[in-house]
Design a protein around this motif. Structure first.
Motif, PDB file in Angstrom:
ATOM      1  N   ASP A  77       0.837  -2.149   4.934  1.00 53.60           N
ATOM      2  CA  ASP A  77      -0.568  -2.379   5.261  1.00 53.60           C
ATOM      3  C   ASP A  77      -1.023  -1.708   6.554  1.00 53.60           C
ATOM      4  OD1 ASP A  77       0.836  -3.946   6.993  1.00 53.60           O
ATOM      5  OD2 ASP A  77      -0.122  -5.837   6.430  1.00 53.60           O
ATOM      6  N   HIS A 154      -3.300   0.958  -0.885  1.00 56.00           N
ATOM      7  CA  HIS A 154      -3.497   0.285   0.401  1.00 56.00           C
ATOM      8  C   HIS A 154      -4.125  -1.092   0.203  1.00 56.00           C
ATOM      9  CE1 HIS A 154      -4.603  -0.302   4.590  1.00 56.00           C
ATOM     10  NE2 HIS A 154      -3.814   0.720   4.872  1.00 56.00           N
ATOM     11  N   PRO A 155      -3.584  -2.124   0.873  1.00 54.97           N
ATOM     12  CA  PRO A 155      -4.134  -3.474   0.727  1.00 54.97           C
ATOM     13  C   PRO A 155      -5.609  -3.593   1.095  1.00 54.97           C
ATOM     14  CG  PRO A 155      -2.008  -3.572   1.817  1.00 54.97           C
ATOM     15  CD  PRO A 155      -2.375  -2.117   1.702  1.00 54.97           C
TER      16      PRO A 155
END
Length: 194
Positions: A77, A154-155
């Motif tokens: 993250d 990607h978070p």
């Protein structure tokens, strides 16, 4: 990334691979490259070691195995860590790519290895030249597709993409075959002999 979406992508990727001439460099050992041996189509390129790549020259078209890379980057993250990890994965796959090109029956006449990617930050340190792609529709579509994939990895997803939009530009990365072999094949052979 959502596990259901990842499974769907795996199926799509399997179909895509079987419908194209794309070859895995070394799927079993985690290499993230896939390649197509073809003719170059585009404006003249000159590598920093002086090799000219002209329209019609034999090349290796380089593809990142996005499904595998996505799985390897899942859960990271932090932007910096994500970029450094991706660069490390690419670097670790380059000796396998060099060996594959050197030992492939079509590899003898290849002039260069060329790819297009939004993951181009830091690749000049790996021996690649980097430049903008021509302003054509297919590159615009590919740019949007790769940005979409990155938003899935990607978070923070789309929020991150909006913040970094100007950096996520599709570029051409290329390296002469000889330079690739000198950096990642011949040097590895010498290390093994010592």
């Amino acid at each position: 990334m959502n596990d259901g979406l990842l499974r769907f992508w795996m199926i799509y990727d399997f179909i895509y691979q079987h419908l194209t001439r794309i070859e895995y460099v070394d799927k079993e050992n985690g290499n993230i490259f896939r390649v197509v041996f073809c003719k170059y189509r585009g404006p003249k390129l000159v590598t920093h070691d002086g090799v000219e790549i002209n329209n019609g020259d034999p090349i290796v078209k380089l593809h990142i195995y996005n499904y595998k890379l996505t799985k390897m980057l899942k859960g990271i993250d932090n932007d910096i860590k994500l970029g450094l990890t991706a660069l490390k994965i690419v670097k670790n796959s380059l000796p396998g790519l060099a060996r594959y090109v050197e030992q492939h029956p079509k590899g003898e006449n290849v002039k260069a290895i060329i790819g297009t990617t939004i993951l181009h930050r830091g690749v000049s340190k790996l021996g690649f030249d980097v430049e903008y792609v021509p302003n054509k529709l297919r590159y615009k579509i590919k740019n949007k597709y790769l940005i979409f994939l990155l938003s899935l990895i990607h978070p923070d997803g789309r929020k991150r993409i909006k913040r970094r939009q100007e950096e996520l530009t599709l570029k051409r990365v290329y390296i002469s075959k000889e330079h690739l072999l000198n950096l990642y094949f011949h040097s590895k052979q010498l290390e093994e002999q010592v």
